[in-house]
Design a protein around this motif. Structure first.
Motif, PDB file in Angstrom:
ATOM      1  N   THR A   8       2.976   2.246  -2.291  1.00  0.00           N
ATOM      2  CA  THR A   8       2.968   2.825  -3.636  1.00  0.00           C
ATOM      3  C   THR A   8       1.628   2.682  -4.350  1.00  0.00           C
ATOM      4  O   THR A   8       1.365   3.404  -5.305  1.00  0.00           O
ATOM      5  CB  THR A   8       4.053   2.170  -4.511  1.00  0.00           C
ATOM      6  OG1 THR A   8       3.857   0.754  -4.507  1.00  0.00           O
ATOM      7  CG2 THR A   8       5.433   2.513  -3.994  1.00  0.00           C
ATOM      8  N   LYS A   9       0.777   1.765  -3.880  1.00  0.00           N
ATOM      9  CA  LYS A   9      -0.522   1.551  -4.532  1.00  0.00           C
ATOM     10  C   LYS A   9      -1.617   1.728  -3.489  1.00  0.00           C
ATOM     11  O   LYS A   9      -1.894   0.826  -2.707  1.00  0.00           O
ATOM     12  CB  LYS A   9      -0.576   0.160  -5.140  1.00  0.00           C
ATOM     13  CG  LYS A   9       0.454  -0.032  -6.234  1.00  0.00           C
ATOM     14  CD  LYS A   9       0.410  -1.444  -6.768  1.00  0.00           C
ATOM     15  CE  LYS A   9       1.457  -1.602  -7.822  1.00  0.00           C
ATOM     16  NZ  LYS A   9       2.637  -2.278  -7.362  1.00  0.00           N
ATOM     17  N   THR A  10      -2.258   2.888  -3.520  1.00  0.00           N
ATOM     18  CA  THR A  10      -3.224   3.220  -2.481  1.00  0.00           C
ATOM     19  C   THR A  10      -4.472   2.345  -2.518  1.00  0.00           C
ATOM     20  O   THR A  10      -5.207   2.300  -1.541  1.00  0.00           O
ATOM     21  CB  THR A  10      -3.642   4.695  -2.583  1.00  0.00           C
ATOM     22  OG1 THR A  10      -4.185   4.937  -3.872  1.00  0.00           O
ATOM     23  CG2 THR A  10      -2.463   5.607  -2.316  1.00  0.00           C
ATOM     24  N   ARG A  11      -4.707   1.625  -3.594  1.00  0.00           N
ATOM     25  CA  ARG A  11      -5.883   0.750  -3.632  1.00  0.00           C
ATOM     26  C   ARG A  11      -5.742  -0.408  -2.637  1.00  0.00           C
ATOM     27  O   ARG A  11      -6.708  -1.064  -2.302  1.00  0.00           O
ATOM     28  CB  ARG A  11      -6.114   0.227  -5.042  1.00  0.00           C
ATOM     29  CG  ARG A  11      -5.066  -0.736  -5.532  1.00  0.00           C
ATOM     30  CD  ARG A  11      -5.441  -1.306  -6.905  1.00  0.00           C
ATOM     31  NE  ARG A  11      -4.409  -2.179  -7.383  1.00  0.00           N
ATOM     32  CZ  ARG A  11      -3.449  -1.836  -8.208  1.00  0.00           C
ATOM     33  NH1 ARG A  11      -3.403  -0.616  -8.681  1.00  0.00           N
ATOM     34  NH2 ARG A  11      -2.545  -2.707  -8.592  1.00  0.00           N
ATOM     35  N   TYR A  12      -4.512  -0.643  -2.147  1.00  0.00           N
ATOM     36  CA  TYR A  12      -4.268  -1.702  -1.172  1.00  0.00           C
ATOM     37  C   TYR A  12      -4.448  -1.241   0.268  1.00  0.00           C
ATOM     38  O   TYR A  12      -4.147  -1.977   1.196  1.00  0.00           O
ATOM     39  CB  TYR A  12      -2.856  -2.271  -1.329  1.00  0.00           C
ATOM     40  CG  TYR A  12      -2.664  -3.071  -2.595  1.00  0.00           C
ATOM     41  CD1 TYR A  12      -3.487  -4.138  -2.899  1.00  0.00           C
ATOM     42  CD2 TYR A  12      -1.649  -2.750  -3.481  1.00  0.00           C
ATOM     43  CE1 TYR A  12      -3.313  -4.865  -4.054  1.00  0.00           C
ATOM     44  CE2 TYR A  12      -1.467  -3.474  -4.644  1.00  0.00           C
ATOM     45  CZ  TYR A  12      -2.304  -4.528  -4.924  1.00  0.00           C
ATOM     46  OH  TYR A  12      -2.121  -5.251  -6.071  1.00  0.00           O
TER      47      TYR A  12
ATOM     48  N   TRP B  51      -4.408  11.638  -3.941  1.00  0.00           N
ATOM     49  CA  TRP B  51      -4.119  10.209  -3.900  1.00  0.00           C
ATOM     50  C   TRP B  51      -4.465   9.598  -2.545  1.00  0.00           C
ATOM     51  O   TRP B  51      -5.152   8.591  -2.493  1.00  0.00           O
ATOM     52  CB  TRP B  51      -2.653   9.935  -4.241  1.00  0.00           C
ATOM     53  CG  TRP B  51      -2.414   9.872  -5.707  1.00  0.00           C
ATOM     54  CD1 TRP B  51      -2.520   8.762  -6.498  1.00  0.00           C
ATOM     55  CD2 TRP B  51      -2.056  10.947  -6.565  1.00  0.00           C
ATOM     56  NE1 TRP B  51      -2.256   9.106  -7.803  1.00  0.00           N
ATOM     57  CE2 TRP B  51      -1.956  10.443  -7.865  1.00  0.00           C
ATOM     58  CE3 TRP B  51      -1.809  12.295  -6.364  1.00  0.00           C
ATOM     59  CZ2 TRP B  51      -1.623  11.227  -8.956  1.00  0.00           C
ATOM     60  CZ3 TRP B  51      -1.468  13.083  -7.442  1.00  0.00           C
ATOM     61  CH2 TRP B  51      -1.386  12.547  -8.718  1.00  0.00           C
TER      62      TRP B  51
ATOM     63  N   SER C  73      -8.240   8.021  -1.924  1.00  0.00           N
ATOM     64  CA  SER C  73      -8.302   6.549  -1.813  1.00  0.00           C
ATOM     65  C   SER C  73      -9.079   6.070  -0.602  1.00  0.00           C
ATOM     66  O   SER C  73      -9.417   4.890  -0.510  1.00  0.00           O
ATOM     67  CB  SER C  73      -6.886   5.979  -1.767  1.00  0.00           C
ATOM     68  OG  SER C  73      -6.278   6.341  -0.556  1.00  0.00           O
TER      69      SER C  73
ATOM     70  N   TRP D 143       0.809  -1.211   0.000  1.00  0.00           N
ATOM     71  CA  TRP D 143       0.000   0.000   0.000  1.00  0.00           C
ATOM     72  C   TRP D 143       0.848   1.269   0.000  1.00  0.00           C
ATOM     73  O   TRP D 143       0.307   2.360  -0.141  1.00  0.00           O
ATOM     74  CB  TRP D 143      -0.972   0.015   1.178  1.00  0.00           C
ATOM     75  CG  TRP D 143      -0.382  -0.374   2.491  1.00  0.00           C
ATOM     76  CD1 TRP D 143      -0.401  -1.616   3.048  1.00  0.00           C
ATOM     77  CD2 TRP D 143       0.336   0.456   3.395  1.00  0.00           C
ATOM     78  NE1 TRP D 143       0.255  -1.597   4.249  1.00  0.00           N
ATOM     79  CE2 TRP D 143       0.723  -0.335   4.491  1.00  0.00           C
ATOM     80  CE3 TRP D 143       0.702   1.797   3.392  1.00  0.00           C
ATOM     81  CZ2 TRP D 143       1.441   0.152   5.562  1.00  0.00           C
ATOM     82  CZ3 TRP D 143       1.416   2.288   4.461  1.00  0.00           C
ATOM     83  CH2 TRP D 143       1.772   1.477   5.522  1.00  0.00           C
TER      84      TRP D 143
END
Length: 138
Positions: A58-62, A132, A136, A56
């Protein structure tokens, strides 16, 4: 070198013996900025150490994902991850600001670090954070 001795040398020069009240005030400000710089740098390093290898980071969907891409509905887990990102973003800016304040007697270096602070503040706090991180969490 002791913090007070370093501050005196930076403010008064190598061979100064008598300090005016203005120089004493500047020396106290420099010592305060040095302590704040060390605190913010330590907090930033720790926040990066904890969060850097997480998916999470680098990838806010996580933010709400668990092991095996399970979706965790529990809001506390999601907000703890968001809080970690807030710490990383905010402490990074403060490191640059306090470093610039410490080097105010070396004007051109201080100007560079104030410029870096302004740029990072603009990018991280006014663009990355709301568009971001906050986005999210919806």
């Amino acid at each position: 070198m002791h913090c007070k001795a370093l501050a005196k040398r930076m403010i008064c020069g190598k061979h100064a013996k008598v300090m005016s009240s203005i120089k004493r005030k500047k020396m106290n400000e420099l010592k305060e900025s040095a302590w704040k710089f060390m605190y913010f740098l330590s907090a930033e390093i720790f926040a990066l150490y904890v969060a850097y290898n997480e998916p999470w980071f680098t990838k806010t969907r996580y933010f709400s994902s668990g092991p095996g891409d399970q979706v965790w509905p529990h809001l506390k887990i999601k907000m703890a991850r968001v809080g970690s990102m807030v710490a990383v973003i905010h402490e990074g800016n403060d490191v640059l600001m306090e470093f610039a304040k410490m080097l105010i007697n070396i004007q051109w270096v201080a100007d560079i670090f104030f410029g870096l602070f302004a740029l990072s503040w603009l990018l991280l706090r006014l663009i990355y954070f709301p568009f971001w991180i906050i986005w999210s969490t919806r």
